[in-house]
Design a protein around this motif. Sequence first.
Motif, PDB file in Angstrom:
ATOM      1  N   THR A 315      52.447  -7.207 -57.794  1.00  0.00           N
ATOM      2  CA  THR A 315      53.214  -6.065 -57.283  1.00  0.00           C
ATOM      3  C   THR A 315      53.499  -6.104 -55.788  1.00  0.00           C
ATOM      4  N   SER A 316      52.775  -6.932 -55.034  1.00  0.00           N
ATOM      5  CA  SER A 316      53.039  -6.985 -53.595  1.00  0.00           C
ATOM      6  C   SER A 316      52.548  -8.314 -53.038  1.00  0.00           C
ATOM      7  N   ARG A 340      43.097  -5.106 -51.652  1.00  0.00           N
ATOM      8  CA  ARG A 340      44.142  -4.732 -50.705  1.00  0.00           C
ATOM      9  C   ARG A 340      44.980  -3.613 -51.304  1.00  0.00           C
ATOM     10  N   SER A 341      45.136  -2.521 -50.544  1.00  0.00           N
ATOM     11  CA  SER A 341      45.891  -1.362 -51.020  1.00  0.00           C
ATOM     12  C   SER A 341      47.061  -1.040 -50.105  1.00  0.00           C
ATOM     13  N   MET A 342      47.231  -1.831 -49.018  1.00  0.00           N
ATOM     14  CA  MET A 342      48.309  -1.596 -48.059  1.00  0.00           C
ATOM     15  C   MET A 342      49.172  -2.838 -47.908  1.00  0.00           C
ATOM     16  N   LEU A 364      50.600   0.837 -56.101  1.00  0.00           N
ATOM     17  CA  LEU A 364      49.344   0.524 -56.780  1.00  0.00           C
ATOM     18  C   LEU A 364      48.155   0.880 -55.895  1.00  0.00           C
ATOM     19  N   GLY A 365      48.299   0.611 -54.579  1.00  0.00           N
ATOM     20  CA  GLY A 365      47.219   0.910 -53.647  1.00  0.00           C
ATOM     21  C   GLY A 365      46.879   2.392 -53.609  1.00  0.00           C
ATOM     22  N   ALA A 366      47.900   3.259 -53.741  1.00  0.00           N
ATOM     23  CA  ALA A 366      47.648   4.703 -53.735  1.00  0.00           C
ATOM     24  C   ALA A 366      46.734   5.081 -54.897  1.00  0.00           C
ATOM     25  N   PHE A 367      46.992   4.487 -56.069  1.00  0.00           N
ATOM     26  CA  PHE A 367      46.146   4.761 -57.237  1.00  0.00           C
ATOM     27  C   PHE A 367      44.734   4.213 -57.018  1.00  0.00           C
TER      28      PHE A 367
END
Length: 476
Positions: A315-316, A340-342, A364-367
């Motif tokens: 996703t990133s 990693r969420s950012m 995805l990181g927000a979740f």
Amino acid sequence: MPSLLDAPVALPPASVKPAVRTSTLGNDNLLSQFEAFVGPVAYVFSLWALSHYFEGAILPQYLVLSLVTFAISFPGTARLQASVASLAGESVINWAWTASLLLLMGWVTGYTSAFSERVLYTWLWLAPLSKFGSALAIRRMAPLLLSWQGPAQRALIVGMNEQGLALANGITASLYSRIKLIGFVDNRSPERLDTNNCYKLLGKHEQLAHIVRDHNIKLIYLSLPMASQPRILHVLDELKDTTASIYFVPDMFVTDLIQGQADSVCGTSVISVCETPFKATNGTVKRISDVVFSVLILALIFPVLLIIAIAIKLTSSGPIIFKQRRYGLDGEEILVYKFRSMTVTEDGGNIQQAQKNDARITPLGAFLRRTSLDELPQFVNVLQGRMSIVGPRPHAVAHNELYRKLIKGYMVRHKVKPGITGWAQVNGYRGETDTLDKMQGRIDYDLDYLRHWSLQLDIDIILKTIRLVLKDQKAY
């Protein structure tokens, strides 16, 4: 980083007993002695009852097993003040540790074959139930046990200051105390004292000996500033012709105690002002529990770790694991792992905390952050010995360098390993600390954890964390 908080403080002469961890039940209390026996005895009697029921007699092998069980579990913990729910939880947890050790010993030695499976399986659930029931019975019997010891010991406190009032409140709040607080002695005029309390001012220091005799005082707590040694010596001199027990209450205006306890250095009595709770046996217990829980949790969540890693990669762009420098035990830098969420991997001298609707956070990181799934790789840090499952949350190095200058005692939280979750996080200080007051609140809870650590507290924090992440929306 050494500071004044790390230095031991010399006490007044040895005739003063340090009251660092004074029990609210008093000394040599029959009730506390009953508590020490009730849990281990409940284990033993439940085993004997099952042996007699299933085998027709208490066979020798069960006598040996009961002796080993009693040796492992004695003395029991004093939990009269705990809630019924907490008492039930502790009964199950303590028995789980005891039973695990017994089963391991039986498996290693091969002696489990000497026992009836019906007896052992029934005992596994009957033992904690019998301990819980006996603890409730002790509560019902408490007034009778206290009455057997005669009237409560009459006490007074010298010094109506902050720590003196805290001690007074603790004594009066105890449901099972054998201490009857008569009042305070203080040289200051009533106008200079905290009169918004229900405690009686009995007189001044020069009247102390007469007050002790007239009121039949048995316990005296000296709550005087450590800096006023001449005044303390004068008070002690006045009390030479009394038979009252004298205790010294540490001066919280000098510093707040972290794991304060009496000790002796080259024959001189001292109180440790700031110490880690994880010395000697406590350190071993903490490390073993960390390793055991981490191995079990990692084994259970391995499929989840794999799925999250694949989702981040798809996703990133960027690494799956984000490594950030944090302060660990004794203020030494460590590398902490997170998913990693950012879109950024900041680790410099100026790091902005994540905020609500932060553009740097991936969908995805927000979740992951909201559910705390981004913290799961830190169980590997625990196995490495860099972190603990429960402890003060590690802050970025840049944040540490900022707040250590603004908050007194900030670095004391580094006398223990940082944790994946902590006492502050389950008390409303999870997520962004965008004001100094919020950070101060977090540090207050971290230091409170150091003062009152126990394995039971760790387990309570873990359970509260699980409930919290299911409904809390404060983490961004």
